[in-house]
Design a protein around this motif. Structure first.
Motif, short mmCIF file in Angstrom:
data_model
loop_
_atom_site.label_atom_id
_atom_site.label_comp_id
_atom_site.label_asym_id
_atom_site.label_seq_id
_atom_site.Cartn_x
_atom_site.Cartn_y
_atom_site.Cartn_z
N SER A 76 0.78 -1.30 0.04
CA SER A 76 0.01 -0.11 0.00
C SER A 76 0.84 1.55 0.04
CB SER A 76 -1.12 0.12 0.93
OG SER A 76 -0.55 -0.43 2.30
N GLY A 77 2.14 1.11 -0.30
CA GLY A 77 2.94 2.46 -0.64
C GLY A 77 2.66 3.20 -1.64
N ASP A 78 3.00 4.68 -1.54
CA ASP A 78 2.71 5.46 -2.83
C ASP A 78 3.50 5.43 -3.86
OD1 ASP A 78 0.33 6.52 -1.71
OD2 ASP A 78 1.39 8.35 -0.89
N VAL A 79 3.27 5.62 -5.12
CA VAL A 79 4.28 5.85 -6.18
C VAL A 79 4.45 7.10 -6.63
CG1 VAL A 79 4.98 4.95 -8.40
CG2 VAL A 79 3.88 3.46 -7.03
N VAL A 80 5.38 7.88 -6.45
CA VAL A 80 6.14 9.10 -6.65
C VAL A 80 6.24 9.22 -8.19
CG1 VAL A 80 7.43 10.94 -6.35
CG2 VAL A 80 6.62 9.74 -4.27
N VAL A 81 5.55 10.14 -8.81
CA VAL A 81 5.91 10.52 -10.29
C VAL A 81 6.05 11.87 -10.76
CG1 VAL A 81 4.60 8.33 -11.23
CG2 VAL A 81 3.46 10.57 -10.77
N VAL A 82 6.58 12.07 -11.73
CA VAL A 82 6.66 13.54 -12.15
C VAL A 82 5.86 14.07 -13.36
CG1 VAL A 82 9.04 13.63 -11.24
CG2 VAL A 82 8.90 13.48 -13.37
N TYR A 83 5.56 15.55 -13.12
CA TYR A 83 4.71 16.10 -14.25
C TYR A 83 5.66 16.04 -15.52
CZ TYR A 83 1.61 17.73 -10.82
OH TYR A 83 0.71 17.82 -10.07
N GLY A 84 4.97 15.77 -16.60
CA GLY A 84 5.71 15.66 -18.09
C GLY A 84 5.95 14.19 -18.21
N ALA A 85 5.72 13.33 -17.15
CA ALA A 85 5.94 12.02 -17.49
C ALA A 85 4.72 11.35 -18.48
CB ALA A 85 5.96 10.93 -16.25
N PHE A 86 5.43 10.12 -18.96
CA PHE A 86 4.46 9.50 -20.04
C PHE A 86 4.97 7.85 -19.74
CE2 PHE A 86 3.17 6.60 -23.61
CZ PHE A 86 1.74 7.13 -23.28
N HIS A 87 3.87 7.07 -19.00
CA HIS A 87 4.34 5.68 -18.93
C HIS A 87 3.37 4.64 -19.51
CE1 HIS A 87 7.47 6.91 -16.11
NE2 HIS A 87 6.57 7.81 -15.48
N GLY A 88 2.61 5.06 -20.37
CA GLY A 88 1.70 4.35 -20.91
C GLY A 88 0.19 4.53 -20.83
N ARG A 89 -0.68 3.75 -21.51
CA ARG A 89 -2.03 3.93 -21.40
C ARG A 89 -3.08 3.14 -20.75
NH1 ARG A 89 -3.40 8.67 -24.78
NH2 ARG A 89 -1.55 8.84 -26.44
N THR A 90 -2.67 1.94 -19.99
CA THR A 90 -3.26 1.24 -19.39
C THR A 90 -3.51 1.81 -18.04
OG1 THR A 90 -1.19 0.05 -18.54
CG2 THR A 90 -2.33 -0.76 -20.42
N TYR A 91 -4.41 1.17 -17.31
CA TYR A 91 -4.86 1.93 -16.07
C TYR A 91 -3.79 2.49 -15.09
CZ TYR A 91 -9.53 3.55 -16.51
OH TYR A 91 -10.76 4.06 -16.89
N GLY A 92 -2.96 1.52 -14.81
CA GLY A 92 -1.82 1.76 -13.61
C GLY A 92 -0.82 2.84 -14.34
N ALA A 93 -0.56 2.28 -15.59
CA ALA A 93 0.37 3.24 -16.35
C ALA A 93 -0.07 4.69 -16.52
CB ALA A 93 0.94 2.70 -17.67
N LEU A 94 -1.28 4.47 -16.73
CA LEU A 94 -2.16 6.12 -17.07
C LEU A 94 -2.21 6.83 -15.60
CD1 LEU A 94 -3.78 8.06 -18.93
CD2 LEU A 94 -5.68 6.64 -18.49
#
Ligand code: PLP
Length: 388
Positions: free
Chosen positions: A121-139
């Motif tokens: 249940s930990g968070d995932v920190v991401v940054v603005y401008g990122a693109f990791h894909g179109r599926t729900y987790g990646a989106l």
């Protein structure tokens, strides 16, 4: 015929793509040919996929050999190419183990599931401008309003911050499972994250026991002049995702871990019917062998400098950014219109990632002459463009 394909698309294909009006029928090295045998210089590589050129003879030979012998058995059994590819991938990078999938988005999904299992249940920190894909987790890991908003609600547990050292360090705490970053952002227009930001992410992850995951789907596989982009940053991640150029045109992705994350997934945790199949794995082994060549990689840096210097001399170009053969230029005229004209008038394939941003992703096997040819073709259209 193109007009027939356009009619078929209009009547039968869900309109999730805006295609350019060209039908390609053949490719070799950096060149593509349309149905009338017109020749195009490909400086997009199917979005950084055909890094070793179209139909590289070693990839074609490996696929031909495998496709006539065995195409699929599922991951309930062994096949040789996937096991050999896993060894080659892990030994070329993080020294741990590999999970195979079929795309970049699936590699993101695997990474997100793995870090959550390692840190429940930990968070995932991401940054603005990122693109990791179109599926729900990646989106959900892709903090771009236009892409996310129509598909709410998203997967919870993602935290987006600016890609600055302070913001990243400030976002990571004991409840953070991972920081997920592209060392060089591709889809948002080739934005190189600063060495300080990557180091801050590394330090924060080390301090709080989180995993640092690099998305090398676009910037990996030699694109920046080293096999993996992280090699030039001085920061090593705990896991990385790979796809695109790995299969040289066939669909394969991978999550590669460092040894301490290698055994997080256990049988039943994750899977995919086609993942790591013998044909795609054979293609990837050949593509990786061709790409992991010090001479080729050194040339990528040299050619990148030549292309960057040439772009900087063209009219309407305000600035050029990127690394190796992953470049973008900021121009003072509309980029989508320019890219359309360059395609139809000069038969050079580029891509606009924003209203005034043109991205260039030529194949790593391109020659000096072909770089100069691309600059001439782009320059010819820029010279005719008004305004600015
Ligand atoms: N990650 C990055 C950095 C990408 O550039 C992309 C695609 O452009 C993806 C993930 C998603 O890959 P795919 O389109 O194969 O799902």
């Amino acid at each position: 015929m193109l007009s027939e394909l356009q009619a078929l698309e209009r009547d039968h294909v869900i309109a999730s793509y805006a295609r350019s009006p060209v039908q390609f029928v053949r490719g070799e090295g950096p060149w593509l040919w349309d149905e009338d045998d017109n020749e195009y210089l490909d400086f997009l590589c199917g979005i950084s996929v055909t890094n070793v050129g179209h139909c590289h003879p070693r990839v074609v030979a490996a696929v031909r050999e495998q496709v006539g012998r065995l195409m699929h058995v599922s991951n309930l059994f062994y096949t040789e190419p996937a096991m050999r590819l896993a060894k080659r991938l892990s030994q070329s990078s993080l020294q741990g183990k590999v999970y195979f999938c079929n795309s970049g988005a699936e590699a993101s999904e695997a990474a997100i599931k793995l870090v959550r299992k390692a840190h429940p249940s930990g968070d995932v920190v991401v940054v603005y401008g990122a693109f990791h894909g179109r599926t729900y987790g990646a989106l959900s890991a892709t903090p771009q309003e236009a892409k996310q908003a129509p598909f709410a609600p998203l997967v919870p547990g993602f935290r987006a911050v600016e890609p600055t050292p302070e913001a990243i360090a400030g976002a990571v705490d004991a409840n953070t499972a991972a920081v997920l970053l592209e060392p060089i952002q591709g889809e948002s227009g080739v934005n190189v994250l600063s060495g300080e930001a990557l180091q801050a992410a590394r330090d924060a992850c080390d301090e709080h026991g989180a995993a640092l995951v690099f998305d090398e789907v676009q910037c990996g596989m030699g694109r920046t002049g080293t096999l993996w982009a992280y090699e030039q940053t001085g920061v090593t991640p705990d896991a990385m995702t790979v796809a695109k150029a790995l299969g040289s045109g066939l669909p394969i992705g991978a999550l590669v871990t460092a040894p301490h994350l290698a055994d997080v997934f256990q049988p039943g945790d994750h899977g995919s019917t086609f993942a790591g199949g013998p044909v795609v794995a054979s293609a990837a082994l050949a593509a990786l062998e061709v790409t992991d060549d010090p001479d080729l990689l050194a040339r990528v840096s040299e050619l990148g400098h030549r292309l960057q210097a040439g772009l900087e001399r063209l009219p309407h170009v305000l600035s050029v950014r990127g690394r190796g053969l992953m470049l973008a230029c900021e121009i003072d005229i509309p980029a989508p219109e320019l890219v359309r004209r360059v395609l139809t008038e000069q038969r050079l394939i580029l891509n606009a990632t924003g209203p005034t941003t043109v991205r260039l992703l030529p194949p790593l096997i391109v020659s000096e002459r072909e770089i100069d040819m691309a600059l001439e073709r782009l320059g010819a259209v820029l010279a005719q463009a008004d305004g600015g």
